[in-house]
Design a protein around this motif. Sequence first.
Motif, PDB file in Angstrom:
ATOM      1  N   UNK A 422      -0.349  -0.914  -4.138  1.00  0.00           N
ATOM      2  CA  UNK A 422      -0.999  -1.298  -2.882  1.00  0.00           C
ATOM      3  C   UNK A 422      -2.479  -1.583  -3.120  1.00  0.00           C
ATOM      4  N   UNK A 423      -3.024  -2.620  -2.506  1.00  0.00           N
ATOM      5  CA  UNK A 423      -4.468  -2.843  -2.586  1.00  0.00           C
ATOM      6  C   UNK A 423      -5.215  -1.760  -1.821  1.00  0.00           C
ATOM      7  N   UNK A 424      -6.465  -1.530  -2.173  1.00  0.00           N
ATOM      8  CA  UNK A 424      -7.269  -0.519  -1.486  1.00  0.00           C
ATOM      9  C   UNK A 424      -7.525  -0.960  -0.051  1.00  0.00           C
ATOM     10  N   UNK A 469       2.855   1.339   5.411  1.00  0.00           N
ATOM     11  CA  UNK A 469       3.846   2.419   5.342  1.00  0.00           C
ATOM     12  C   UNK A 469       4.156   2.785   3.897  1.00  0.00           C
ATOM     13  N   UNK A 470       4.484   1.784   3.063  1.00  0.00           N
ATOM     14  CA  UNK A 470       4.814   2.148   1.678  1.00  0.00           C
ATOM     15  C   UNK A 470       3.564   2.476   0.875  1.00  0.00           C
ATOM     16  N   UNK A 471       2.415   1.890   1.242  1.00  0.00           N
ATOM     17  CA  UNK A 471       1.170   2.203   0.534  1.00  0.00           C
ATOM     18  C   UNK A 471       0.807   3.678   0.692  1.00  0.00           C
ATOM     19  N   UNK A 472       1.046   4.239   1.865  1.00  0.00           N
ATOM     20  CA  UNK A 472       0.758   5.660   2.093  1.00  0.00           C
ATOM     21  C   UNK A 472       1.627   6.558   1.219  1.00  0.00           C
ATOM     22  N   UNK A 473       2.810   6.083   0.852  1.00  0.00           N
ATOM     23  CA  UNK A 473       3.710   6.899   0.035  1.00  0.00           C
ATOM     24  C   UNK A 473       3.202   7.063  -1.391  1.00  0.00           C
ATOM     25  N   UNK A 505       8.387  -6.720  -1.424  1.00  0.00           N
ATOM     26  CA  UNK A 505       7.499  -6.413  -2.545  1.00  0.00           C
ATOM     27  C   UNK A 505       8.354  -5.762  -3.634  1.00  0.00           C
ATOM     28  N   UNK A 506       8.850  -6.540  -4.615  1.00  0.00           N
ATOM     29  CA  UNK A 506       9.813  -6.007  -5.598  1.00  0.00           C
ATOM     30  C   UNK A 506       9.300  -4.796  -6.369  1.00  0.00           C
ATOM     31  N   UNK A 507       8.033  -4.829  -6.810  1.00  0.00           N
ATOM     32  CA  UNK A 507       7.507  -3.698  -7.582  1.00  0.00           C
ATOM     33  C   UNK A 507       7.467  -2.438  -6.741  1.00  0.00           C
ATOM     34  N   UNK A 508       7.055  -2.567  -5.487  1.00  0.00           N
ATOM     35  CA  UNK A 508       7.006  -1.401  -4.598  1.00  0.00           C
ATOM     36  C   UNK A 508       8.407  -0.863  -4.341  1.00  0.00           C
ATOM     37  N   UNK A 509       9.409  -1.763  -4.271  1.00  0.00           N
ATOM     38  CA  UNK A 509      10.786  -1.309  -4.050  1.00  0.00           C
ATOM     39  C   UNK A 509      11.236  -0.427  -5.207  1.00  0.00           C
ATOM     40  N   UNK A 510      10.978  -0.875  -6.442  1.00  0.00           N
ATOM     41  CA  UNK A 510      11.361  -0.072  -7.608  1.00  0.00           C
ATOM     42  C   UNK A 510      10.659   1.274  -7.572  1.00  0.00           C
ATOM     43  N   UNK A 511       9.374   1.239  -7.298  1.00  0.00           N
ATOM     44  CA  UNK A 511       8.590   2.484  -7.289  1.00  0.00           C
ATOM     45  C   UNK A 511       9.067   3.434  -6.193  1.00  0.00           C
ATOM     46  N   UNK A 512       9.345   2.918  -4.999  1.00  0.00           N
ATOM     47  CA  UNK A 512       9.795   3.773  -3.900  1.00  0.00           C
ATOM     48  C   UNK A 512      11.160   4.395  -4.216  1.00  0.00           C
ATOM     49  N   UNK A 513      12.039   3.637  -4.877  1.00  0.00           N
ATOM     50  CA  UNK A 513      13.347   4.212  -5.239  1.00  0.00           C
ATOM     51  C   UNK A 513      13.163   5.379  -6.214  1.00  0.00           C
TER      52      UNK A 513
END
Length: 696
Positions: A422-424, A469-473, A505-513
């Motif tokens: 996520x960007x700052x 939402x995903x950036x906060x995770x 956001x494919x990279x975020x999807x991998x990371x969230x999984x």
Amino acid sequence: MADEDETDETRYGSGDAHNSVGGQARVEHVLQAGYVGTVNYHSTSASDSAVRVPLQLPGPTANFVGRESEQLWIVRSATAWEDAERPFVATLRGLVGVGKTTLGRRISRELHRVLPEEEDEVGVLYVDLERHRHDGVVDVSAALAELLYGFGLRGEKLLLTEKERADEYETLTRAHRVVVVIDNVRTGAEATPLLPSSERGVALLVSHAPLYDVGYAAVDVSLKPLEDEEALHLLMAGSRDQRLVEDQETAQELVRLCGGLPLLLALVVEQLKSHPLRRTVRLLKEFGRTLKEDGIDETEAVLDVAYAELGDLSRRLYGLLAAAPATDVARAAVVALLGADRDTADDAMEGLLNAGLVQVDNGHLHMHSLVRAHAARRARAEGLDTERRGPTTDAVLRLVRWYLRQAQHADLTAAGERMTFAPRAELFPDAPDALFASKAHALAWLAAERRTLNECVRIAHRHEAYREAWALCEPLWTLHLDHPYHADAIEAFELGLDAALRDEHPAAVVRMRCQLARPLWEVGRFEEAQSHLDLARLAAESRSGAPGLTFNERKLLPSALEFRGRLEAERGQWGAAVPYYEESLSSHEAIGNDYGALLLMYQLGQAKAHLGEAELAAAEDLLRRAHTAARADDRARMIGRTASALAQLLRRLGRFQEAKELLLAALDRARELRSNHEETRVLKALADLAAETGSE
């Protein structure tokens, strides 16, 4: 309108005395509330039998808990008062229903007992200004008449004009030492004419809000809600209900719902006694719905008055706070919420503070859940819809983005540069950032704001702010590593995964999984964790050869492999974990990711240590290399973990002193990080070592 805290008391003016519970209360069983028994009048001289020492004393208070320090502070200060010109004045303030009146009258009883008086008894008077308030203004003459009635004056002796009554009151309070409890004070100016005139006198001013214009106050007590343990004791003692004994979980929920307010606990007691056959779960649900949707008569009128006196800016903030992610909001975050400059936000906050609707403590604005529910009702009544996109939603999302920025800063301070996508979040010019002096400070902030950050995830997802939402995770992941709250983490990471998918956001999807898999396996949901990790690995493999990948994107595949190996290790399948760890280590080394390699040496060393004697030498080598690298890179968490793992291996090899030194170092690191989870793990290892060696 009377104060919700009002206890049984004797009314004066009509010549008839009777007991009543203040406001529109319908409370049959009053907790933490005194009552007035017989009102005693004692002649002060044979020559003037009309004047009596007033003793408007409440009876002994049933089921009173807590408040020892506040009572002791006021009583000691009053007994030590030595001003030659002014009476002792104490202000007692706090939220509607918190028990101010009860405590004030309890203190008056104690002062009557302990204040020295050689010639006659110390008198006690009580007056409720709400009874004499009309269109917001106190009829001082009527209040003086009530106080003079307490001295035994009747009929024509009560006098007619306000000045005559004031003069008589001054004369009597100079001749007799009295304690005056002045209830429902809104401003210091309206209480001033009712203060005793003698320096021997005592006045207790009871108010919802601070009394900045009182002139002087020797003691100012801000009464906080009861702690959960005290509130539970009060509820149990007042109800004596076996249902609460049998259902402790619901009893605790009832206590939390009441938020430490004795008035609400009294109403719960009434409900329990009125409905002896209902399940406590049903009572909890019904009472909670009433508090949220309708409010209760005993508090609603007081809050309505406070709201009506707010300025437009404070009213706007009041409604916005009802939609905020928590009852505690950082003051700087309020600037973002309002979308205004800092001075404007300060003015709005001061309006709420002066009205007694919020408290400010440690840089945070605190709104009690009872007041928050009222704010939500007022917002709905005035058309501030928080469920649809509009000005209120925009304001709350500004607040979410402020918290995201602070969480990202705390994450960077605590964990350093790591794999994030996520960007700052942007800086709010008039909403200053939090400052983190150390890694421990940053982790402590994340832990303190955990509930707020999790609620921010929910708010962002609900309002389709999926990137936020995903950036906060991402910072919540750092928190979970040292302070695991599994239910919160699973909910947040599930929302984060869904948000990343919707954000495409494919990279975020991998990371969230991967992030979601860990708390899932930690609670034994292994199949769900494996499903997410297999999907994460496939997605990462499909992108691993794509051109133009960032360094973090290149780390996704070895990270997914490491998580998959960790899952096998958690299942106790150490042999199955090794290939995943070895492939991940090789991938990290190939892309030059030193920290990833450090982590995988640690993981692989642990796995090999579980594979039998033949692998112990290789395990020790891997763990030593990992520990050395962690120390060189000052990775506090990994220093502790590698030290702990190496110590366990050395213990198996009989090298106990080396093991002990490493465990003590690991303990220091865990305490430095304030990680209770890690500290507990290391202490257990030290205890096991001591038991094995017979040492301390």
